[in-house]
Design a protein around this motif. Sequence first.
Motif, PDB file in Angstrom:
ATOM      1  N   LYS A   1      24.192  -2.921  49.629  1.00  0.00           N
ATOM      2  CA  LYS A   1      25.140  -4.037  49.546  1.00  0.00           C
ATOM      3  C   LYS A   1      25.165  -4.598  48.131  1.00  0.00           C
ATOM      4  O   LYS A   1      24.355  -5.438  47.755  1.00  0.00           O
ATOM      5  N   SER A   2      26.108  -4.077  47.343  1.00  0.00           N
ATOM      6  CA  SER A   2      26.309  -4.547  45.968  1.00  0.00           C
ATOM      7  C   SER A   2      27.628  -3.968  45.493  1.00  0.00           C
ATOM      8  O   SER A   2      28.342  -3.319  46.253  1.00  0.00           O
ATOM      9  N   ASN A   3      27.954  -4.185  44.245  1.00  0.00           N
ATOM     10  CA  ASN A   3      29.149  -3.591  43.656  1.00  0.00           C
ATOM     11  C   ASN A   3      28.807  -2.491  42.654  1.00  0.00           C
ATOM     12  O   ASN A   3      29.700  -1.934  42.017  1.00  0.00           O
ATOM     13  N   ASP A   4      27.525  -2.167  42.535  1.00  0.00           N
ATOM     14  CA  ASP A   4      27.080  -1.222  41.521  1.00  0.00           C
ATOM     15  C   ASP A   4      27.296   0.228  41.970  1.00  0.00           C
ATOM     16  O   ASP A   4      27.180   0.542  43.156  1.00  0.00           O
ATOM     17  N   PRO A   5      27.561   1.126  41.027  1.00  0.00           N
ATOM     18  CA  PRO A   5      27.629   2.550  41.357  1.00  0.00           C
ATOM     19  C   PRO A   5      26.255   3.070  41.781  1.00  0.00           C
ATOM     20  O   PRO A   5      25.231   2.669  41.211  1.00  0.00           O
ATOM     21  N   VAL A   6      26.242   3.948  42.766  1.00  0.00           N
ATOM     22  CA  VAL A   6      24.990   4.529  43.268  1.00  0.00           C
ATOM     23  C   VAL A   6      25.209   6.011  43.566  1.00  0.00           C
ATOM     24  O   VAL A   6      26.339   6.444  43.819  1.00  0.00           O
ATOM     25  N   PRO A   7      24.140   6.806  43.549  1.00  0.00           N
ATOM     26  CA  PRO A   7      24.261   8.186  44.011  1.00  0.00           C
ATOM     27  C   PRO A   7      24.491   8.201  45.520  1.00  0.00           C
ATOM     28  O   PRO A   7      24.060   7.284  46.231  1.00  0.00           O
ATOM     29  N   ILE A   8      25.167   9.222  45.997  1.00  0.00           N
ATOM     30  CA  ILE A   8      25.454   9.344  47.431  1.00  0.00           C
ATOM     31  C   ILE A   8      25.003  10.716  47.911  1.00  0.00           C
ATOM     32  O   ILE A   8      25.313  11.743  47.295  1.00  0.00           O
ATOM     33  N   VAL A   9      24.285  10.740  49.025  1.00  0.00           N
ATOM     34  CA  VAL A   9      23.810  11.970  49.643  1.00  0.00           C
ATOM     35  C   VAL A   9      24.626  12.230  50.900  1.00  0.00           C
ATOM     36  O   VAL A   9      24.669  11.394  51.806  1.00  0.00           O
TER      37      VAL A   9
ATOM     38  N   TYR B   1      20.309  10.150  62.750  1.00  0.00           N
ATOM     39  CA  TYR B   1      19.743  10.389  61.421  1.00  0.00           C
ATOM     40  C   TYR B   1      19.306   9.073  60.772  1.00  0.00           C
ATOM     41  O   TYR B   1      20.137   8.276  60.342  1.00  0.00           O
ATOM     42  N   ALA B   2      18.032   8.856  60.674  1.00  0.00           N
ATOM     43  CA  ALA B   2      17.528   7.632  60.043  1.00  0.00           C
ATOM     44  C   ALA B   2      17.657   7.648  58.522  1.00  0.00           C
ATOM     45  O   ALA B   2      17.586   6.605  57.888  1.00  0.00           O
ATOM     46  N   LEU B   3      17.875   8.821  57.920  1.00  0.00           N
ATOM     47  CA  LEU B   3      18.090   8.869  56.477  1.00  0.00           C
ATOM     48  C   LEU B   3      19.310   8.062  56.068  1.00  0.00           C
ATOM     49  O   LEU B   3      19.419   7.626  54.911  1.00  0.00           O
ATOM     50  N   GLN B   4      20.228   7.839  56.985  1.00  0.00           N
ATOM     51  CA  GLN B   4      21.412   7.030  56.664  1.00  0.00           C
ATOM     52  C   GLN B   4      21.040   5.581  56.383  1.00  0.00           C
ATOM     53  O   GLN B   4      21.861   4.825  55.852  1.00  0.00           O
TER      54      GLN B   4
ATOM     55  N   ASN C   1      18.402   2.194  47.543  1.00  0.00           N
ATOM     56  CA  ASN C   1      19.510   2.147  46.579  1.00  0.00           C
ATOM     57  C   ASN C   1      20.163   3.507  46.342  1.00  0.00           C
ATOM     58  O   ASN C   1      20.652   3.791  45.242  1.00  0.00           O
ATOM     59  N   VAL C   2      20.191   4.329  47.384  1.00  0.00           N
ATOM     60  CA  VAL C   2      20.902   5.609  47.363  1.00  0.00           C
ATOM     61  C   VAL C   2      21.821   5.640  48.573  1.00  0.00           C
ATOM     62  O   VAL C   2      21.367   5.476  49.708  1.00  0.00           O
ATOM     63  N   GLY C   3      23.108   5.833  48.345  1.00  0.00           N
ATOM     64  CA  GLY C   3      24.049   5.852  49.451  1.00  0.00           C
ATOM     65  C   GLY C   3      23.896   7.094  50.309  1.00  0.00           C
ATOM     66  O   GLY C   3      23.337   8.109  49.885  1.00  0.00           O
TER      67      GLY C   3
END
Length: 470
Positions: free
Chosen positions: A141-149, A164-167, A174-176
């Motif tokens: 929850k922020s406006n910053d860019p993050v990596p996404i898996v 899937y708990a990894l979600q 801080n990884v989407g």
Amino acid sequence: MHRLRIHPFSLRLILCIFSAACIGTAFAGHVEPSTVDCQIGAYRFQDVEIVDIAQSEGKTLRWRKFDGTTGVLHKKGDGSWTSTLGWTDRPDGHTASFTRCATGEIEFDGKKAYRIPFDVTDTMFEGRGGVKLAGRLVLPKSNDPVPIVVLIHGAERESARDSYALQRLLPAENVGAFVYDKRGTGGSDGKYTQDFDTLADDAVAAMREAKRIAGTRCARIGYQGGSQGGWVAPLAATRAPVDFVIVSFGLAVSVIDEDQEEVVLEMRLKGHSQREISKALEVASAAEALFESGFTKGFERFDALRAKYRNEPWYKDLHGNYTHFILPYTAAEIREKGKDLILIIGQTPFRYDPMPTLRAVATPQLWILGEDDLEAPSAETSRRLKTLIAEGKPITLALFPHAEHGMTEYEVASNGERVSTRYAPGYFAMMRDFARNGHVSGSYGSSVVVKPRADSRPPGDRTKTTTQTR
């Protein structure tokens, strides 16, 4: 995840065999918070430690921490919850209270923890052939860019959005994460398939949908595939550009080789000679041919070999990844029980060789393997990956000692069966770091890491040559 190696001949289990095992059970449980299921979620303690609470079997809940510790919570008559270790039935002393979970607060081991808020977007998107697939993007929850898996399925039939708990674990760090139900499961349309080509196209569609929703918040994006997903993720990476690929307890060999390797490993662990192993492989080869034919031919050879060897002492220890499913049954029983499987078996690429795909992937890959994996034996896959690393491919190999399929450590029960106790220390952190940077640094539990050659890594990460670290 494979825990106890005692299986009946059942449709559900056979549907899992062609991926080594069902990764979905290793990451159980996403349900949106409600007054009924308000326990489900990721929580942070005041000291920043994270605990995830997920649905588990029956009326139990599974807790996981980022360090890999985990257990099952059982509700007592007075409303309190007590835990058992890993996947054992042994009490581990942990306790939980959810009396205030509707407000986002729980207690774990007497300490308060608060639900971590995420930006969650549910979506429907089109996979191969226009099939509608159900997905979910979970971002910090922020406006910053993050990596996404993008989380790619194993062979399980359960909804990944539910299991899937990894979600949650990754966004808490801080990884989407983008999670979706593979075709024919959960909220997705279409027919279930084990065709890697189709599943790779679906994964590409999922990646593009995640990027579309995330917009400017997507700093970098890639795949994580466990078990069967280890065949699919690299294939998807050859079809559209991504920034990274993570394979967890996957294989760089074919589906046929997987069964053969498991037979060999299990027989060796039980002390059988090479001559006995060769005999076991004869039977396994005949069983594999039956599966590959969709149970249409090869029964005479299979029956003859079973009759020849069934009274030898080693025969009782013959298992394999899927050979064991049909060993006890007559040809008529196999045909009858296999009726519902023929379409799926016909779509399974038994002879798919992943090596040309792995050579073609230009993006950095992280392969995380368990040294003691019985369902996806890691020795040959490790050897092949080291060959690719020596050729200059941007691959990082991490081998965790005393880790099983699902990247869990285990103990051996009194009946000789393995029972998982926790996830390998460093496993979750390794995936997080690779998603962030495209490389790993430092130590991760007791893993042995083989890094790519300096000239095969992205600019800015070319300071080290290929090394092994523990």
